[in-house]
Design a protein around this motif. Structure first.
Motif, PDB file in Angstrom:
ATOM      1  N   MET A   1      82.309  69.263  -7.775  1.00  0.00           N
ATOM      2  CA  MET A   1      81.781  70.317  -6.944  1.00  0.00           C
ATOM      3  C   MET A   1      81.267  71.421  -7.870  1.00  0.00           C
ATOM      4  O   MET A   1      81.891  71.755  -8.850  1.00  0.00           O
ATOM      5  CB  MET A   1      82.887  70.832  -6.028  1.00  0.00           C
ATOM      6  CG  MET A   1      82.418  71.805  -5.039  1.00  0.00           C
ATOM      7  SD  MET A   1      83.586  72.182  -3.698  1.00  0.00           S
ATOM      8  CE  MET A   1      85.171  71.693  -4.304  1.00  0.00           C
ATOM      9  N   ILE A   2      80.127  71.985  -7.517  1.00  0.00           N
ATOM     10  CA  ILE A   2      79.517  73.048  -8.295  1.00  0.00           C
ATOM     11  C   ILE A   2      79.690  74.357  -7.524  1.00  0.00           C
ATOM     12  O   ILE A   2      79.510  74.395  -6.319  1.00  0.00           O
ATOM     13  CB  ILE A   2      78.013  72.768  -8.518  1.00  0.00           C
ATOM     14  CG1 ILE A   2      77.796  71.377  -9.123  1.00  0.00           C
ATOM     15  CG2 ILE A   2      77.356  73.835  -9.357  1.00  0.00           C
ATOM     16  CD1 ILE A   2      78.411  71.165 -10.465  1.00  0.00           C
ATOM     17  N   VAL A   3      80.004  75.426  -8.248  1.00  0.00           N
ATOM     18  CA  VAL A   3      80.189  76.707  -7.577  1.00  0.00           C
ATOM     19  C   VAL A   3      78.866  77.233  -7.056  1.00  0.00           C
ATOM     20  O   VAL A   3      77.808  76.889  -7.543  1.00  0.00           O
ATOM     21  CB  VAL A   3      80.838  77.757  -8.508  1.00  0.00           C
ATOM     22  CG1 VAL A   3      82.281  77.451  -8.748  1.00  0.00           C
ATOM     23  CG2 VAL A   3      80.070  77.869  -9.806  1.00  0.00           C
ATOM     24  N   TRP A   4      78.939  78.102  -6.076  1.00  0.00           N
ATOM     25  CA  TRP A   4      77.754  78.664  -5.450  1.00  0.00           C
ATOM     26  C   TRP A   4      77.315  79.926  -6.177  1.00  0.00           C
ATOM     27  O   TRP A   4      77.967  80.398  -7.088  1.00  0.00           O
ATOM     28  CB  TRP A   4      78.028  78.976  -3.982  1.00  0.00           C
ATOM     29  CG  TRP A   4      79.059  80.034  -3.795  1.00  0.00           C
ATOM     30  CD1 TRP A   4      80.404  79.868  -3.814  1.00  0.00           C
ATOM     31  CD2 TRP A   4      78.832  81.416  -3.637  1.00  0.00           C
ATOM     32  NE1 TRP A   4      81.034  81.060  -3.660  1.00  0.00           N
ATOM     33  CE2 TRP A   4      80.092  82.031  -3.543  1.00  0.00           C
ATOM     34  CE3 TRP A   4      77.703  82.198  -3.552  1.00  0.00           C
ATOM     35  CZ2 TRP A   4      80.234  83.406  -3.365  1.00  0.00           C
ATOM     36  CZ3 TRP A   4      77.851  83.559  -3.377  1.00  0.00           C
ATOM     37  CH2 TRP A   4      79.106  84.143  -3.283  1.00  0.00           C
ATOM     38  N   GLY A   5      76.211  80.483  -5.714  1.00  0.00           N
ATOM     39  CA  GLY A   5      75.743  81.769  -6.212  1.00  0.00           C
ATOM     40  C   GLY A   5      74.976  81.644  -7.503  1.00  0.00           C
ATOM     41  O   GLY A   5      74.278  80.675  -7.741  1.00  0.00           O
ATOM     42  N   GLU A   6      75.112  82.647  -8.356  1.00  0.00           N
ATOM     43  CA  GLU A   6      74.297  82.709  -9.569  1.00  0.00           C
ATOM     44  C   GLU A   6      74.602  81.576 -10.540  1.00  0.00           C
ATOM     45  O   GLU A   6      73.795  81.290 -11.407  1.00  0.00           O
ATOM     46  CB  GLU A   6      74.486  84.053 -10.253  1.00  0.00           C
ATOM     47  CG  GLU A   6      75.891  84.282 -10.778  1.00  0.00           C
ATOM     48  CD  GLU A   6      76.078  85.651 -11.353  1.00  0.00           C
ATOM     49  OE1 GLU A   6      76.339  85.744 -12.573  1.00  0.00           O
ATOM     50  OE2 GLU A   6      75.972  86.621 -10.590  1.00  0.00           O
ATOM     51  N   HIS A   7      75.727  80.900 -10.414  1.00  0.00           N
ATOM     52  CA  HIS A   7      76.094  79.827 -11.324  1.00  0.00           C
ATOM     53  C   HIS A   7      75.697  78.445 -10.802  1.00  0.00           C
ATOM     54  O   HIS A   7      75.889  77.462 -11.485  1.00  0.00           O
ATOM     55  CB  HIS A   7      77.601  79.857 -11.610  1.00  0.00           C
ATOM     56  CG  HIS A   7      78.050  81.154 -12.181  1.00  0.00           C
ATOM     57  ND1 HIS A   7      77.717  81.571 -13.440  1.00  0.00           N
ATOM     58  CD2 HIS A   7      78.778  82.146 -11.633  1.00  0.00           C
ATOM     59  CE1 HIS A   7      78.233  82.763 -13.658  1.00  0.00           C
ATOM     60  NE2 HIS A   7      78.881  83.134 -12.572  1.00  0.00           N
ATOM     61  N   MET A   8      75.175  78.387  -9.592  1.00  0.00           N
ATOM     62  CA  MET A   8      74.792  77.103  -9.011  1.00  0.00           C
ATOM     63  C   MET A   8      73.557  76.574  -9.720  1.00  0.00           C
ATOM     64  O   MET A   8      72.619  77.318  -9.986  1.00  0.00           O
ATOM     65  CB  MET A   8      74.505  77.273  -7.515  1.00  0.00           C
ATOM     66  CG  MET A   8      74.130  75.984  -6.819  1.00  0.00           C
ATOM     67  SD  MET A   8      73.875  76.211  -5.045  1.00  0.00           S
ATOM     68  CE  MET A   8      75.557  76.086  -4.456  1.00  0.00           C
ATOM     69  N   ASN A   9      73.600  75.291 -10.045  1.00  0.00           N
ATOM     70  CA  ASN A   9      72.388  74.640 -10.526  1.00  0.00           C
ATOM     71  C   ASN A   9      72.388  73.209 -10.042  1.00  0.00           C
ATOM     72  O   ASN A   9      73.432  72.619  -9.803  1.00  0.00           O
ATOM     73  CB  ASN A   9      72.207  74.770 -12.036  1.00  0.00           C
ATOM     74  CG  ASN A   9      73.168  73.945 -12.836  1.00  0.00           C
ATOM     75  OD1 ASN A   9      73.452  72.804 -12.502  1.00  0.00           O
ATOM     76  ND2 ASN A   9      73.672  74.488 -13.919  1.00  0.00           N
ATOM     77  N   ALA A  10      71.188  72.686  -9.858  1.00  0.00           N
ATOM     78  CA  ALA A  10      71.043  71.347  -9.292  1.00  0.00           C
ATOM     79  C   ALA A  10      69.849  70.665  -9.925  1.00  0.00           C
ATOM     80  O   ALA A  10      69.014  71.298 -10.572  1.00  0.00           O
ATOM     81  CB  ALA A  10      70.859  71.434  -7.783  1.00  0.00           C
ATOM     82  N   SER A  11      69.790  69.372  -9.699  1.00  0.00           N
ATOM     83  CA  SER A  11      68.666  68.543 -10.140  1.00  0.00           C
ATOM     84  C   SER A  11      68.126  67.795  -8.935  1.00  0.00           C
ATOM     85  O   SER A  11      68.843  67.579  -7.945  1.00  0.00           O
ATOM     86  CB  SER A  11      69.125  67.522 -11.184  1.00  0.00           C
ATOM     87  OG  SER A  11      69.653  68.171 -12.312  1.00  0.00           O
ATOM     88  N   ILE A  12      66.883  67.379  -9.037  1.00  0.00           N
ATOM     89  CA  ILE A  12      66.304  66.557  -7.987  1.00  0.00           C
ATOM     90  C   ILE A  12      67.172  65.314  -7.823  1.00  0.00           C
ATOM     91  O   ILE A  12      67.591  64.699  -8.798  1.00  0.00           O
ATOM     92  CB  ILE A  12      64.851  66.192  -8.337  1.00  0.00           C
ATOM     93  CG1 ILE A  12      63.995  67.456  -8.313  1.00  0.00           C
ATOM     94  CG2 ILE A  12      64.308  65.134  -7.380  1.00  0.00           C
ATOM     95  CD1 ILE A  12      62.589  67.263  -8.824  1.00  0.00           C
TER      96      ILE A  12
END
Length: 76
Positions: A1-12
């Motif tokens: 799980m990835i944290v939300w907000g300014e620290h969130m990052n994702a890939s296609i």
């Protein structure tokens, strides 16, 4: 799980899971098809499982699920 907000990052190809935040509001799931922020940051263009596509700025009720996480913890 990835944290939300300014620290969130994702890939296609990652999945966005938005938890329902009130009784009777179901969770929403979708595939990230475009990443518009720098370094994987929001906003994301998401194709939701209901067929709708939207530009999303995820809030604290959302997490990013990567394909590796899905493989390690398949849904029942």
């Amino acid at each position: 799980m990835i944290v939300w907000g300014e620290h969130m990052n994702a890939s296609i190809g990652d999945r966005l899971h938005v938890h329902g935040n009130a009784v009777g509001h179901p969770d929403k799931m979708g595939e990230i098809v475009e990443v518009h922020g720098d370094g994987g940051a929001p906003p994301y263009l998401v194709r939701f499982d209901d067929g709708h596509t939207r530009l999303v700025f995820p809030g604290p009720d959302a997490v990013i699920e990567t394909p590796a996480m899905e493989a390690a913890h398949p849904r029942m």
